[in-house]
Design a protein around this motif. Structure first.
Motif, PDB file in Angstrom:
ATOM      1  N   LEU A  26       0.828  -1.201   0.000  1.00 53.68           N
ATOM      2  CA  LEU A  26       0.000   0.000   0.000  1.00 53.68           C
ATOM      3  C   LEU A  26       0.867   1.258   0.000  1.00 53.68           C
ATOM      4  O   LEU A  26       0.621   2.191  -0.776  1.00 53.68           O
ATOM      5  CB  LEU A  26      -0.930  -0.015   1.206  1.00 53.68           C
ATOM      6  N   SER A  29       2.592   1.591  -3.368  1.00 50.29           N
ATOM      7  CA  SER A  29       1.637   2.023  -4.384  1.00 50.29           C
ATOM      8  C   SER A  29       1.350   3.511  -4.271  1.00 50.29           C
ATOM      9  O   SER A  29       1.248   4.213  -5.277  1.00 50.29           O
ATOM     10  CB  SER A  29       0.327   1.244  -4.260  1.00 50.29           C
ATOM     11  N   GLY A  33       2.266   6.020  -7.136  1.00 55.83           N
ATOM     12  CA  GLY A  33       1.176   6.790  -7.725  1.00 55.83           C
ATOM     13  C   GLY A  33       1.448   8.276  -7.697  1.00 55.83           C
ATOM     14  O   GLY A  33       1.187   8.990  -8.670  1.00 55.83           O
ATOM     15  N   SER A  87      -5.378   1.523 -20.860  1.00 49.54           N
ATOM     16  CA  SER A  87      -5.004   0.943 -19.561  1.00 49.54           C
ATOM     17  C   SER A  87      -4.280   1.967 -18.696  1.00 49.54           C
ATOM     18  O   SER A  87      -4.462   1.994 -17.479  1.00 49.54           O
ATOM     19  CB  SER A  87      -4.142  -0.298 -19.757  1.00 49.54           C
ATOM     20  N   LEU A  91      -5.504   3.081 -14.956  1.00 44.49           N
ATOM     21  CA  LEU A  91      -4.611   2.995 -13.806  1.00 44.49           C
ATOM     22  C   LEU A  91      -4.293   4.360 -13.217  1.00 44.49           C
ATOM     23  O   LEU A  91      -4.006   4.467 -12.023  1.00 44.49           O
ATOM     24  CB  LEU A  91      -3.325   2.263 -14.188  1.00 44.49           C
ATOM     25  N   PHE A  96      -9.942   4.917  -9.212  1.00 43.04           N
ATOM     26  CA  PHE A  96      -9.374   3.570  -9.253  1.00 43.04           C
ATOM     27  C   PHE A  96      -8.257   3.444  -8.219  1.00 43.04           C
ATOM     28  O   PHE A  96      -8.187   2.452  -7.478  1.00 43.04           O
ATOM     29  CB  PHE A  96      -8.847   3.263 -10.654  1.00 43.04           C
ATOM     30  N   GLN A  97      -7.405   4.442  -8.136  1.00 42.46           N
ATOM     31  CA  GLN A  97      -6.295   4.404  -7.182  1.00 42.46           C
ATOM     32  C   GLN A  97      -6.797   4.438  -5.744  1.00 42.46           C
ATOM     33  O   GLN A  97      -6.303   3.698  -4.892  1.00 42.46           O
ATOM     34  CB  GLN A  97      -5.343   5.568  -7.442  1.00 42.46           C
ATOM     35  N   LEU A  99      -9.839   3.547  -4.591  1.00 40.66           N
ATOM     36  CA  LEU A  99     -10.535   2.296  -4.258  1.00 40.66           C
ATOM     37  C   LEU A  99      -9.551   1.136  -4.109  1.00 40.66           C
ATOM     38  O   LEU A  99      -9.710   0.291  -3.224  1.00 40.66           O
ATOM     39  CB  LEU A  99     -11.591   1.974  -5.315  1.00 40.66           C
ATOM     40  N   GLY A 100      -8.543   1.090  -4.948  1.00 44.13           N
ATOM     41  CA  GLY A 100      -7.519   0.053  -4.816  1.00 44.13           C
ATOM     42  C   GLY A 100      -6.754   0.167  -3.514  1.00 44.13           C
ATOM     43  O   GLY A 100      -6.456  -0.834  -2.853  1.00 44.13           O
ATOM     44  N   SER A 101      -6.450   1.394  -3.116  1.00 43.70           N
ATOM     45  CA  SER A 101      -5.750   1.618  -1.846  1.00 43.70           C
ATOM     46  C   SER A 101      -6.624   1.228  -0.660  1.00 43.70           C
ATOM     47  O   SER A 101      -6.146   0.612   0.299  1.00 43.70           O
ATOM     48  CB  SER A 101      -5.341   3.088  -1.719  1.00 43.70           C
ATOM     49  N   GLY A 103      -9.000  -1.013  -0.714  1.00 44.72           N
ATOM     50  CA  GLY A 103      -9.056  -2.475  -0.715  1.00 44.72           C
ATOM     51  C   GLY A 103      -7.806  -3.091  -0.112  1.00 44.72           C
ATOM     52  O   GLY A 103      -7.892  -4.023   0.704  1.00 44.72           O
ATOM     53  N   SER A 104      -6.641  -2.573  -0.488  1.00 44.07           N
ATOM     54  CA  SER A 104      -5.389  -3.080   0.082  1.00 44.07           C
ATOM     55  C   SER A 104      -5.331  -2.831   1.585  1.00 44.07           C
ATOM     56  O   SER A 104      -4.868  -3.677   2.347  1.00 44.07           O
ATOM     57  CB  SER A 104      -4.187  -2.418  -0.591  1.00 44.07           C
TER      58      SER A 104
END
Length: 127
Positions: A26, A29, A33, A87, A91, A96-97, A99-101, A103-104
């Motif tokens: 995390l 990322s 990012g 893509s 990304l 997206f970033q 929500l991905g963070s 989730g992690s």
């Protein structure tokens, strides 16, 4: 101490390591990012300068002949293809970033909570 109790006393280690690993992912990322966002801003500025230069050259090329104009258009198309890949846009999307963070972070927290629940406790002395 028996073998079974020794294994139970270390039950917390695997989820603790997984939780720490996900936290490290995390953080990496988030750093990547941020760096990528800054470099994307620089790339956009470079692309804007190239387009302005290409427009100036295109006017000159129109006067000189169609061959140079076609070569310039091909170079511009290659630059645009590199900059606008689907893509990459997905990304680079902030939602997206985020929500991905999240989730992690949830996965990491679930492992850390599991490790805390399995952490060996010393029996309290009876008073």
């Amino acid at each position: 101490m028996s073998r079974a109790s020794a294994v139970r006393s270390r039950d917390h280690v695997p989820p603790l390591l997984r939780g720490l690993g996900f936290l490290l992912i995390l953080v990496a990322s988030a750093v990547a990012g941020t760096m990528e966002h800054r470099s994307a801003l620089d790339a956009r500025a470079r692309l804007a300068r190239l387009r302005a230069h290409a427009d100036a050259v295109a006017q000159t090329a129109a006067e000189n002949g169609p061959d140079e104009s076609v070569a310039l258009e091909l170079r511009l198309l290659r630059l645009q293809l590199r900059e606008h890949d689907f893509s990459d846009r997905v990304l680079e999307n902030r939602a997206f970033q985020v929500l991905g963070s999240i989730g992690s972070l949830l996965v990491a927290l679930s492992f850390l909570v599991e490790a805390q629940a399995k952490w060996p406790r010393r029996p309290r002395a009876q008073e």
